[in-house]
Design a protein around this motif. Structure first.
Motif, short mmCIF file in Angstrom:
data_model
loop_
_atom_site.label_atom_id
_atom_site.label_comp_id
_atom_site.label_asym_id
_atom_site.label_seq_id
_atom_site.Cartn_x
_atom_site.Cartn_y
_atom_site.Cartn_z
N LEU A 32 0.23 7.36 8.05
CA LEU A 32 1.60 7.42 7.59
C LEU A 32 2.03 8.87 7.53
CD1 LEU A 32 1.49 4.86 4.64
CD2 LEU A 32 2.38 4.49 6.93
N GLY A 33 3.27 9.10 7.90
CA GLY A 33 3.81 10.45 7.85
C GLY A 33 4.26 10.79 6.44
N PRO A 34 4.64 12.03 6.22
CA PRO A 34 5.07 12.46 4.89
C PRO A 34 6.28 11.69 4.37
CG PRO A 34 4.81 14.36 6.34
CD PRO A 34 4.61 13.13 7.16
N SER A 35 7.23 11.36 5.21
CA SER A 35 8.42 10.64 4.75
C SER A 35 8.07 9.21 4.35
CB SER A 35 9.51 10.65 5.82
OG SER A 35 9.05 10.01 7.00
N GLU A 36 7.14 8.57 5.09
CA GLU A 36 6.73 7.22 4.72
C GLU A 36 5.98 7.23 3.40
OE1 GLU A 36 6.04 8.42 7.82
OE2 GLU A 36 7.25 7.15 9.14
N LEU A 37 5.15 8.24 3.18
CA LEU A 37 4.40 8.34 1.93
C LEU A 37 5.35 8.57 0.75
CD1 LEU A 37 1.26 10.41 2.97
CD2 LEU A 37 1.37 8.00 2.33
N GLN A 38 6.37 9.38 0.96
CA GLN A 38 7.34 9.62 -0.11
C GLN A 38 8.10 8.34 -0.44
OE1 GLN A 38 9.72 12.86 1.30
NE2 GLN A 38 8.27 14.44 0.59
#
Length: 128
Positions: free
Chosen positions: A14-20
């Motif tokens: 998962l990318g940073p935006s998905e994790l956020q």
């Protein structure tokens, strides 16, 4: 034609935006505590964590005047912390139950009190 990526059988990073986004959803679920309330778009009522409440809120919850509570406090269940009078949930329920009226039971109580008044005393008489 648009190119569709095939899903691989393994886990994907998962990318940073998905994790956020996932973290935000988890925080919302933790705050709400109930998925149904979150989905229904109705804000859940704030939960009161206080153990005891004072005269004014107790009177409001019982839907009676505060003065009535203050005048009868010696006969009502309550908590006392020094000079401070407080009520717990159990106290409010007990006060409500103390004043329960069932009109059909009045005849039975009158009958029972009449029978009780006719019973002889348990004290023995001194005979001379």
């Amino acid at each position: 034609m648009p190119v569709v990526a095939q899903a691989s059988g393994g886990p994907t990073a998962l990318g940073p935006s998905e994790l956020q986004g996932l973290a935000a959803v988890m925080r919302l679920l933790a705050q709400v505590g109930d998925v149904d309330a979150l989905l229904s778009n109705h804000p859940s009522e704030p939960h009161d964590n206080r153990l005891h409440i004072g005269y004014s809120e107790a009177a409001e919850r019982l839907n009676i005047p505060e003065k009535w509570l203050r005048e009868r406090i010696s006969t009502l269940p309550h908590r006392k912390f020094g000079k401070f009078v407080q009520f717990a949930e159990e106290d409010l329920r007990a006060i409500s139950d103390m004043h329960f009226v069932n009109p059909g039971m009045a005849d039975r109580k009158e009958h029972e009190s009449a029978v009780m008044s006719l019973q002889p005393s348990k004290r023995s008489r001194k005979r001379f």
